[in-house]
Structure formats: structure tokens, C-alpha cells
Write an enzyme that holds these catalytic residues in place. Structure first.
Site, mmCIF file in Angstrom:
data_model
loop_
_atom_site.group_PDB
_atom_site.id
_atom_site.type_symbol
_atom_site.label_atom_id
_atom_site.label_comp_id
_atom_site.label_asym_id
_atom_site.label_seq_id
_atom_site.Cartn_x
_atom_site.Cartn_y
_atom_site.Cartn_z
ATOM 1 N N LEU A 77 5.404 -20.298 -25.070
ATOM 2 C CA LEU A 77 4.161 -20.205 -24.295
ATOM 3 C C LEU A 77 2.914 -20.453 -25.131
ATOM 4 C CD1 LEU A 77 4.656 -17.303 -21.727
ATOM 5 C CD2 LEU A 77 5.289 -19.713 -21.566
ATOM 6 N N ASN A 120 4.511 -17.226 -13.887
ATOM 7 C CA ASN A 120 5.719 -17.434 -14.688
ATOM 8 C C ASN A 120 6.308 -16.062 -15.015
ATOM 9 O OD1 ASN A 120 7.647 -17.975 -16.573
ATOM 10 N ND2 ASN A 120 6.310 -19.083 -17.981
ATOM 11 N N CYS A 159 9.819 -16.488 -18.474
ATOM 12 C CA CYS A 159 10.002 -17.328 -19.658
ATOM 13 C C CYS A 159 11.052 -16.724 -20.580
ATOM 14 C CB CYS A 159 8.702 -17.496 -20.418
ATOM 15 S SG CYS A 159 8.920 -18.596 -21.824
HETATM 16 C C1 LIG Z 1 9.616 -27.835 -23.608
HETATM 17 C C2 LIG Z 1 9.570 -26.974 -22.381
HETATM 18 C C3 LIG Z 1 8.472 -26.147 -22.159
HETATM 19 C C4 LIG Z 1 8.397 -25.335 -21.027
HETATM 20 N N1 LIG Z 1 7.293 -24.544 -20.830
HETATM 21 C C5 LIG Z 1 7.207 -23.801 -19.691
HETATM 22 C C6 LIG Z 1 6.035 -23.028 -19.411
HETATM 23 O O1 LIG Z 1 5.052 -23.014 -20.176
HETATM 24 N N2 LIG Z 1 6.001 -22.305 -18.255
HETATM 25 C C7 LIG Z 1 7.035 -22.307 -17.352
HETATM 26 O O2 LIG Z 1 6.945 -21.652 -16.321
HETATM 27 N N3 LIG Z 1 8.166 -23.036 -17.601
HETATM 28 C C8 LIG Z 1 8.268 -23.768 -18.733
HETATM 29 N N4 LIG Z 1 9.408 -24.532 -18.956
HETATM 30 C C9 LIG Z 1 10.517 -24.503 -17.975
HETATM 31 C C10 LIG Z 1 10.408 -25.672 -16.999
HETATM 32 O O3 LIG Z 1 9.234 -25.571 -16.228
HETATM 33 C C11 LIG Z 1 11.627 -25.738 -16.064
HETATM 34 O O4 LIG Z 1 11.669 -24.560 -15.288
HETATM 35 C C12 LIG Z 1 12.950 -25.887 -16.804
HETATM 36 O O5 LIG Z 1 12.813 -26.763 -17.902
HETATM 37 C C13 LIG Z 1 14.070 -26.393 -15.913
HETATM 38 O O6 LIG Z 1 13.797 -27.690 -15.433
HETATM 39 P P1 LIG Z 1 14.439 -29.050 -16.077
HETATM 40 O O7 LIG Z 1 15.900 -28.790 -16.244
HETATM 41 O O8 LIG Z 1 14.141 -30.099 -15.078
HETATM 42 O O9 LIG Z 1 13.758 -29.265 -17.381
HETATM 43 C C14 LIG Z 1 9.477 -25.346 -20.091
HETATM 44 C C15 LIG Z 1 10.561 -26.194 -20.314
HETATM 45 C C16 LIG Z 1 10.629 -27.015 -21.422
HETATM 46 C C17 LIG Z 1 11.821 -27.914 -21.619
#
Ligand SMILES: Cc1cc2nc3c(=O)[nH]c(=O)nc-3n(C[C@H](O)[C@H](O)[C@H](O)COP(=O)(O)O)c2cc1C
Ligand SMILES: Cc1cc2nc3c(=O)[nH]c(=O)nc-3n(C[C@H](O)[C@H](O)[C@H](O)COP(=O)(O)OP(=O)(O)OC[C@H]3O[C@@H](n4cnc5c(N)ncnc54)[C@H](O)[C@@H]3O)c2cc1C
Ligand code: FES
Lengths: 284, 239
Positions: free
Chosen positions: A55, A109, A112
Site C-alpha cells: 500500500l 480496501n 490487503c
Molecule cells: C502490484 C499489485 C498492487 C495492488 N495494489 C492494490 C491496492 O493498492 N489496493 C487494492 O485494493 N488492491 C490492490 N491489488 C489487488 C488487485 O486490485 C486485484 O484485486 C488482484 O490483483 C486480483 O486481480 P488480478 O488477478 O486481475 O490481478 C494489487 C495487485 C497487484 C498485482
């Protein structure tokens, strides 16, 4: 509707990609600045990506002064993701950002995997935010919850307007030779293809529990239009793209087109008509 | 500055140069960018693309020098002529090359950006350090390079007179160069998943603040940070 998953796109470094979305979701903002986790923060695994960004963000004051005005210049709808360590933290960010008319919604969120879990329960956090802001509030839930549907109904009762399902799963990768964790923080958030059935189940159960009454953003491993359609059939009203964006800047437009085609091929004029199709008893 | 593009390109050839492999890709209209800028290369069978410095830019070809340190780099070193891979770039901030008294300083695979830099800068003086003689074979890619092999360190080849240093190599080497030449332009490394500021995976501490190396680097003390990385279409058309 195609969004990005929070933390997976910076509209300021990639405005063209952001504009190809229907809504841009900014990275999670906390009351105070957070420098994030130590390096290394990324490790690839067989079926997905492990991250421990932690975060990282400039804190709400600096966000409002420096970043928000530039997001407003993009001239497109955007949401802000909100984080914190307790209900008061979340409420502080919601109150501060909720003042800005340009922000269409706040995504809480609550999930996390890279910071210590919020001490307060999800419903308590939502209630605290609802008390200080009239904006639509989306509760982003963790796939770790033993009963995601129960938490979903709880946050809706507490004032959430919708759900974002799901955040990444906790995962661990070890170095080939030293057998030590590859990530500086040890464990991290697992995202990518392996998330698909996990996200699908969460959306399915929450749609059922909320009887389709609230909007649901489906997130997890979506790489093509058929996978987006699956989430919609399970109950999502919109789909967010996460780690797919790192390697494919054209993903929003491609997934949107594929989604329309995949829906048409199954007799749905528009993808939205397929919402909840997984729950209908099939005719015949 | 050149706008980054994502394209599929055919492998034009692949040669072993000592321990490293020079991977030649058909250029097909891609901008090469500035020395020190990088491309994200897709790796067959891998989810994350990987960053590589532009090593050589010819009219019809872009080449990358690859050190096989892990699974993805090993796959790239085994690619064969005719195979297609995706690449995305040029990205990041490169070296400032319009300097008065240039000296290129490379350590190990840190030699990678210097064949192109030397070409752009008209073959300035170059000092290169390697761990082994096999690694040092890569020095043949840079004209007029002065080479040392451990235990001699490349910092011992930096003359005691003021020079405008452009350096690329392992972290301890960059710290040593910085100690000798505080205003040196240094090309740093960090793990990267996107290369355009989206993932925050590549963050390093910079003047006490956490910053994305793909946005503000990889060359620091070089060009000022440039935002945005992915331009608007209108701006792209102008570029
Ligand atoms: C590098 C990275 C940073 C992320 N940062 C956040 C964040 O700041 N806040 C949040 O709610 N989710 C965060 N996520 C989670 C994503 O929003 C998402 O829920 C998760 O990656 C699953 O989706 P995907 O499989 O399509 O990547 C992050 C994911 C990744 C890979
Ligand atoms: C801007 C930039 C430019 C780069 N340019 C080049 C280039 O021109 N040529 C090139 O060969 N590499 C370059 N790199 C490094 C290259 O991207 C990494 O070596 C590569 O991503 C490793 O992927 P992998 O899957 O093979 O190894 P990984 O699985 O990521 O790593 C395998 C093992 O090797 C170790 N390792 C990783 N990277 C290195 C390294 N650089 N040296 C020693 N050990 C390492 C890891 O700690 C791990 O234990 C660059 C990196 C950046 C950020
Ligand atoms: S590599 Fe993704 S932000 Fe730098």
C-alpha cells in the site's frame, strides 16, 4: 463495464490506457504516507504473480494536493480506493476525499494481504465511512474470509452501496536454491490466472446472498472476454482488470470487444443481460 | 522523446558472446530510444515480461545482451531465429549523452547499454570490469574498451581527472562509482512487472523518498523524470 483493479494502473503515467476504461480506480490511499514493503516486491510463480507492494502511497493530504487535481484533468469518472489500520483511519480518508465532487465512488480496501489486517470488523469500518460520506461506497473483500457472503450482507447493512470481489490471495514463493522467501516481506498477494475460480465463487455466493440487489465488481485473473462474462454470469455488474494490464495495455479494449462477442454468441444482446445467468435454472 | 510501443517481432539471430547471449530482433519501425532506456521483453512460458537495456540499434535490428541468471533469461538465451516475441518500449529515462568529457563505466552485464551508447556518442573512452575472462568476451561489442578482470576493479581504471561518467553495473559498483564521481549518471536495476509505473514493484529509495525506478530511472542523475510514460494519442502523433 470495464474498470481497472486498484493498484494495477497509474492513470498519470498511462492516461491513454486509463481512458480506455469506463472507470479508473486509483491505488489505495491511507491517512498518512506509507513507503511500502522492502524489495524485492515482485516474484513470478507458475500461475500468477506475487507482490508485496504494501500500500505504498503519499497519504491523503499529499494525494489531494498533488494527484487528485491531475486525475480530475483526465475528464473521466474515477474511484478512489481507501485503506487504513482502523475504522477511524478509513473514515478520515473518506471524509477528506468525499468532499471532492469529481470522485464518483470510494472503494474501501478491507482486504490487503500485504498489511496487517484491520483490527475493526468490515461492517464497523463501512459504518464509520458511511457516517462521513454520501458517496457510493464499494467494500472490497478478501478471498480469505471463511464466509464471504455473510460479511457481504453485513457491509451492505452497514451502508455499503456495492461490493468489489476480490483482493489478492496470500501466497509465498521460495528461492530455487536458498529456499528463502523471494519477497522481502516473506508472504505477498497472489494475483493472476489462478484467482479466477476464487473470484468467481466469491461473486457467485455474494450475488446469491444479496439477491442481486447491489452492484458487484468482479476482479481476479481476468485476461479475456469469456472470463469477464463468467464473472458477470456469476453475478458481477462490472469487471475489473488487474495484473493483465502489466503486460497488455490494450487489454481494456480487447476484453470489452471479446465480452460483447462472447455474450452475443450466447444469446445476450448486451453483456449486462447475462448478469446472474449462473443462478437461473436452465430451461429444458 | 520516443513513445513506447508494444509489438511482436521475429528473432533475427542469437549469438553466444562468452557467458552472455546477444539476442537480435527485427526492428520493424520500432524506436530505439536513448542509450540506457529499456524494453520489456515477453518471455515464452512466463507471465511477467522482463526489462532489458537496448544494446545495439541498427537500421533493421534491435539487439539485447542477456545474462542467463534465472528461468526467464535462460529462455530468452535459447530463442531461435524466426521465433516471435513481444516487446514494449523504449521505456524509462536514458543517459544524457551530450556531455563534454564522457567516460562509460560498465561492470559485468552492465556493459549491455554501452555498445549503443558508444555508437551514439562517437566512441568515447570506455572502461569495463568483469569477474571472469569468459564474461569479458562481451567487451568486444564496445570499440576501444579498456578491460579489467577481478581482482582488479573497474573503479581503478577511472582516471583521477574530472570526467562525465555514465555507469551501469552491479549495485556495489554503482555505489563505488558514485563515491568517486558524485555527479555520475548511474543506471540502476530493480525487479519490474510493467515498466510504465503501474505496479510499484520497482520502487527504490531516492533522496529519502520511495520512487518508481521505471518512471524516474533507470538512469538517475540523467534526464529529469518524464511523466507520463504512455502518452496520449495526440501527443504520440506529434512525437
Ligand atoms: C502490484 C499489485 C498492487 C495492488 N495494489 C492494490 C491496492 O493498492 N489496493 C487494492 O485494493 N488492491 C490492490 N491489488 C489487488 C488487485 O486490485 C486485484 O484485486 C488482484 O490483483 C486480483 O486481480 P488480478 O488477478 O486481475 O490481478 C494489487 C495487485 C497487484 C498485482
Ligand atoms: C532497466 C533494466 C535493464 C536491464 N537490462 C538488462 C540487460 O541488458 N541484460 C540483462 O541480462 N539483464 C538486464 N536486466 C536484469 C534482468 O531484467 C533480470 O536479470 C531478469 O529479469 C531476471 O529474470 P529471470 O527470470 O531470468 O531471473 P529471476 O528468476 O528473476 O532471478 C533468478 C535468480 O537470479 C537472481 N538475479 C536476478 N537478476 C539478477 C542479476 N541481474 N544479476 C545476478 N543475479 C540476478 C535473482 O536474485 C534470483 O535468485 C535489467 C534490469 C533492469 C531493471
Ligand atoms: S515496473 Fe511497474 S511501476 Fe515500475
Amino acid at each position: 463495464m470495464i474498470l481497472n483493479a486498484s493498484g494495477c494502473l497509474d492513470a498519470l503515467t498511462a492516461p491513454r490506457v486509463a481512458r480506455s476504461l469506463d472507470i479508473y480506480v486509483a491505488k489505495t490511499i491511507t491517512p498518512e504516507p506509507m513507503s511500502g514493503n522492502p524489495q524485492p516486491r515482485l516474484a513470478e510463480t507458475d500461475f500468477g504473480l506475487l507482490n508485496s507492494i504494501g500500500l505504498q502511497n503519499p497519504g491523503v493530504e499529499s494525494f489531494c494536493a498533488e494527484i487528485l487535481p491531475r486525475l480530475e484533468e483526465l475528464g473521466m469518472p474515477f474511484w478512489i480506493s481507501v485503506g487504513g489500520a482502523n475504522a477511524a483511519d478509513y473514515a478520515r480518508v473518506c471524509e477528506r476525499i468525499g468532499e471532492r465532487e469529481s470522485v464518483s465512488a470510494l472503494e474501501l480496501n478491507l482486504s490487503c494481504p500485504n498489511v496487517d489486517p484491520a483490527a475493526a470488523g468490515a461492517a464497523e469500518i463501512v459504518a464509520a465511512c458511511r457516517a462521513v460520506s454520501d458517496k457510493p461506497l464499494y467494500a472490497k473483500l478478501s478471498p480469505h474470509l471463511p464466509d464471504v457472503a455473510e460479511v457481504a450482507t453485513g457491509v451492505i447493512e452497514a451502508g455499503a452501496s456495492g461490493l468489489t470481489l476480490v483482493n489478492s490471495l496470500r501466497g509465498l514463493v521460495l528461492d530455487e536454491w536458498t529456499l528463502e522467501p523471494r519477497l522481502g516481506r516473506g508472504v505477498g498477494g497472489y494475483s493472476g490466472a489462478a484467482m479466477r475460480p476464487v473470484a468467481l465463487a466469491a461473486v457467485y455466493l455474494c450475488y446469491e446472498a444479496t439477491k442481486g440487489a447491489v452492484p458487484i465488481v468482479g476482479v481476479g485473473g481476468v485476461q479475456n472476454g469469456k472470463q469477464a462474462l463468467d464473472l458477470i454470469a456469476a453475478g458481477a455488474s462490472a469487471v475489473a482488470l488487474g495484473s493483465v494490464l502489466f503486460g497488455d495495455l490494450e487489454a481494456p479494449e480487447r476484453v470489452r470487444t471479446e465480452l460483447e462477442q462472447e455474450a452475443l454468441a450466447r444469446g445476450f444482446e448486451r453483456p449486462g443481460e447475462a448478469r446472474g445467468a449462473a443462478h437461473r435454472p436452465s430451461a429444458g | 522523446m520516443a513513445s513506447p510501443r508494444r509489438e511482436q517481432r521475429r528473432v533475427g539471430g542469437s549469438e553466444r558472446i562468452g557467458l552472455y547471449t546477444l539476442l537480435r530482433l527485427e526492428r520493424g519501425g520500432l524506436e530505439a530510444g536513448l542509450p540506457g532506456q529499456f524494453f520489456m521483453l515477453d518471455v515464452p512460458g512466463h507471465i511477467m515480461p522482463r526489462p532489458f537495456s537496448i544494446c545495439l540499434a541498427e537500421k533493421d535490428e534491435l539487439a539485447f545482451l542477456i545474462n542467463p541468471v534465472g528461468p526467464a533469461t535462460r529462455v530468452l538465451c535459447e530463442l531461435e531465429r524466426g521465433q516471435k516475441i513481444g516487446l514494449f518500449g523504449p521505456l524509462g529515462n536514458g543517459f544524457r549523452t551530450d556531455v563534454k568529457r564522457p567516460l562509460l563505466v560498465g561492470g559485468g552485464i552492465g556493459v549491455a547499454p554501452f555498445p549503443y551508447a558508444a555508437q551514439v556518442m562517437g566512441n568515447p573512452p570506455v572502461v569495463l570490469g568483469f569477474r571472469t575472462a569468459r564474461q569479458a568476451e562481451a567487451a568486444q561489442l564496445v570499440p576501444k574498451a579498456e578491460v579489467c578482470i577481478e581482482p582488479q576493479l573497474v573503479t581503478e581504471l577511472i582516471p583521477g581527472v574530472p570526467m562525465d561518467v555514465l555507469a551501469c553495473g552491479p549495485e556495489p559498483m554503482l555505489h563505488a562509482v558514485h563515491a568517486l564521481v558524485p555527479d555520475a549518471q548511474l543506471a540502476w536495476e530493480a525487479p519490474m512487472a510493467c515498466g510504465f509505473g503501474a505496479c510499484y514493484g520497482c520502487v527504490v529509495e531516492l533522496d529519502g523518498k520511495s520512487r518508481r525506478l521505471c518512471v524516474e530511472g533507470p538512469v538517475l542523475n540523467g534526464r529529469p523524470p518524464a511523466l507520463p510514460l504512455i502518452d496520449d494519442e495526440e501527443e504520440e502523433a506529434e512525437a
